[in-house]
Each structure stands twice: as C-alpha cells, then as structure tokens.
Design a protein around this motif. Structure first.
Motif, short mmCIF file in Angstrom:
data_model
loop_
_atom_site.label_atom_id
_atom_site.label_comp_id
_atom_site.label_asym_id
_atom_site.label_seq_id
_atom_site.Cartn_x
_atom_site.Cartn_y
_atom_site.Cartn_z
N VAL A 95 0.85 -1.19 0.00
CA VAL A 95 0.00 0.00 0.00
C VAL A 95 0.88 1.24 0.00
O VAL A 95 1.98 1.24 0.58
CB VAL A 95 -0.97 0.03 1.20
CG1 VAL A 95 -1.98 -1.11 1.09
CG2 VAL A 95 -0.23 -0.04 2.53
N GLY A 96 0.38 2.29 -0.65
CA GLY A 96 1.13 3.53 -0.75
C GLY A 96 0.38 4.69 -0.13
O GLY A 96 -0.31 5.44 -0.85
N PRO A 97 0.45 4.88 1.18
CA PRO A 97 -0.24 6.01 1.80
C PRO A 97 0.36 7.34 1.34
O PRO A 97 1.54 7.61 1.56
CB PRO A 97 -0.02 5.78 3.30
CG PRO A 97 1.18 4.90 3.40
CD PRO A 97 1.17 4.05 2.17
N SER A 98 -0.48 8.16 0.70
CA SER A 98 0.03 9.38 0.07
C SER A 98 -0.59 10.65 0.63
O SER A 98 -0.35 11.73 0.09
CB SER A 98 -0.23 9.32 -1.44
OG SER A 98 -1.60 9.18 -1.73
N GLY A 99 -1.37 10.55 1.70
CA GLY A 99 -2.12 11.70 2.17
C GLY A 99 -1.36 12.67 3.04
O GLY A 99 -1.87 13.76 3.32
N MET A 100 -0.18 12.29 3.52
CA MET A 100 0.64 13.15 4.38
C MET A 100 -0.08 13.52 5.68
O MET A 100 0.09 14.62 6.21
CB MET A 100 1.11 14.40 3.65
CG MET A 100 2.16 14.13 2.57
SD MET A 100 3.71 13.44 3.20
CE MET A 100 4.41 14.85 4.06
N MET A 101 -0.85 12.58 6.23
CA MET A 101 -1.41 12.78 7.57
C MET A 101 -0.36 12.38 8.61
O MET A 101 0.35 11.38 8.42
CB MET A 101 -2.66 11.91 7.77
CG MET A 101 -3.83 12.27 6.87
SD MET A 101 -4.49 13.91 7.12
CE MET A 101 -4.15 14.62 5.49
#
Length: 325
Positions: A165-171
């Motif tokens: 998975v590639g979390p891209s939201g910058m949270m």
C-alpha cells in the motif's frame, strides 16, 4: 615546449562501449514502477489529454496493460482508481466491491505472481471535495479521523490481495495507524511504501485530470512546503520509525536534493515519483521538436537513480523498460 597532458578523463568517453563499461549509475527495467488508472464504468480507455499516451483504463484494458508491463520487465504497478460516485468521506475506498479493490484483485489474479501490485492509499479520488481526508465542519482536514479511514482502507486493499500500500495523504501518524491495522487483521506481510516527503507542488496538474479530481482549494496544510529540506528528512525518519518499508519523495525531478539526502539518511529503499507535470513537460517540448524525446526520458530517469532512488515511479515505465531490455 608544451608539457604533455598525462591525465585525460576523456579517454573513458571515447566510445559507446567504453562509456557503458564505466557508467556509475545503472538503470534497469526492474527499477521502474508504472502508475495506472482505472475508471469505474468505463467501456473503453479514456485518454488523459494532458498526459499523451496515458489513459483511464477499463477493468479489461487494465489487465491487458498490466500483462504488457510485466512482459516488458517493469518492476511493479501502482494503481489509482476513479469511482463512479464520490461522497464526503470516500466510502468507495473501503467498499470491498469498490473499483480500487476489485481492480487490485484483477491485477493480482492476472499478474500477481510476476510483479508487485501496489495500491494508492488515499481518499482524494473518492471524496466529493477532493481532499485527502475527512473534513471538519469548518472545512479543515481532520487528521485523526482520517487515520481511521486510512486504516480501514488498508485492510480492504490487503483483503483484495495487494502486495503493497502507498499512503500518500501526508497525515501525521498515517504509517503507524496503517501498520497497526494491517497487523491486527493478519496482513503482516503487506508492505508499506510511504509517501514520506510529498510536496505541495505545481507539478501535479495533469494528475488531477487523470483522476477526475474534485479538489476545491489546495493541500498546503498537509503536503510539504517546497522550501523545506530539514522537515522532509524529519518526515522520512518518522515514517521509517512508524514501520515504513520504503519511503518516497514526490515529485522527483525538482526535488533530487531531497532524494539524495533521504538516501543518505535512512537504511530502507528510497523511491521517487516522476509526476504527471514532469512527464507532460517533456512530452510537450518533444512534440514541438524542442528536445530529443527518448534521450530526455532516459536522462531524467537516470538523474533520479543517480540522486539515490532505487525505485522510480514513471509513466514511461513500459517504454523505458522495453528500450533497456
């Protein structure tokens, strides 16, 4: 009397085989990851006008394109999806029958034994406001409420079969939340490619066409300020500490210094995303005869590898892989 020149670096540049022999940076097909788009309900591929050669796929054309990429030797596939319906919290992202999850299952079934199937983990394609998270009543992105959605999305993608998975939201805290959710659901082998240093960049414009973005406003309160380096390295180290298996810098070409610093700073692989605007600039200039297209493609990809990225996400992945092979 002229003193003879004894040290001649040019000796190692005289022929193509010699230049190849002493090249310090190697670019191979296996280094490249192809971003792909799939559109729910599409009956034929839809061209992305600002990105010549890129399309929003149908489920069938996605499978065909994935097979072609694997046959070319591309190292991985990163999937983005465009749902038919959007809502404030991006429910389609966590729906097992949503377009991203069913398309992941399609790819795993089609090519999952031969490549790495990755999925973008973010809500921006699924929300009617186009932001990467859940909004508060006054329109701000709610960091912690968004983490809950990311955790559910990660499990849904893992259930669909994604390898990474590639979390891209910058949270803040997104990697830790996703890792905990995956592990709790028994998906301990699913990897995380963290968009660790993702800048609020002008180079994302064509991508918004590619995903039918509904964005209002901007993402400057959660994506990084282009002026900052130290902050980027802090973000990279935080993601590694939270469990990221790979960290990524995005965009690539305007941030090669960040790629280099990240590669020097951490002991996990570093990826870089050659984004839509970087792709579109080269294609537009080449179409006008202002630059040599194939040389420019190879030069830009080599520069990203030279800066320290071991993985490069690029829309030229298949074309470049075929030439490299």
């Amino acid at each position: 009397m002229t003193t003879p020149v004894r040290i001649r670096p040019r000796r190692l540049r005289g022929t193509a085989p010699l230049r190849r022999l002493v090249a310090e940076t190697r670019l191979s097909a296996a280094d490249l990851v192809l971003p792909m788009f799939v559109k729910e309900g599409a009956t034929e591929p839809v061209p992305v006008t600002s990105m010549p050669g890129v399309v929003q796929h149908t489920r069938d054309s996605l499978r065909k394109a994935a097979r072609e990429a694997v046959e070319a030797g591309v190292g991985g596939l990163m999937l983005f999806a465009i749902p038919a319906h959007k809502d404030p919290v991006g429910e389609a992202a966590t729906d097992p029958d949503g377009i991203l999850n069913v398309a992941v299952a399609d790819l795993v079934s089609e090519v999952g034994d031969a490549t790495i199937v990755m999925a973008d983990l973010c809500l921006d394609e699924f929300t009617d406001h186009g932001h990467c998270g859940v909004l508060t009543g006054d329109g701000r992105v709610d960091n912690d409420a968004t983490l809950d959605r990311y955790a559910r999305m990660a499990v849904a993608l893992a259930d669909a079969g994604t390898h990474m998975v590639g979390p891209s939201g910058m949270m803040d805290g997104q990697v830790a939340a996703i890792r905990a959710a995956l592990d709790a659901a028994g998906h301990t082998d699913v990897s995380i490619l963290a968009y660790a240093a993702k800048y609020a960049s002008a180079f994302y414009g064509p991508f918004r066409e590619a995903v039918d973005s509904s964005l209002t406003g901007d993402r400057k309160t959660y994506q990084m300020d282009p002026a900052n380096t130290v902050e980027a390295l802090r973000e990279v180290r935080l993601d590694v500490a939270e469990g990221a298996d790979i960290v990524m810098v995005k965009p690539a070409m305007a941030y090669l210094d960040i790629v280099r610093r990240a590669a020097d700073d951490v002991d996990v692989p570093v990826a870089a995303y050659q984004v839509s605007g970087e792709y579109a600039m080269v294609e537009a200039a080449a179409a006008r005869g202002w630059i040599e297209r194939e040389r420019a493609i190879t030069e830009t990809l080599t520069s990203i590898r030279r800066a320290g990225a071991s993985i490069v996400l690029t829309y030229w992945a298949v074309e470049a892989a075929r030439r490299l092979s």
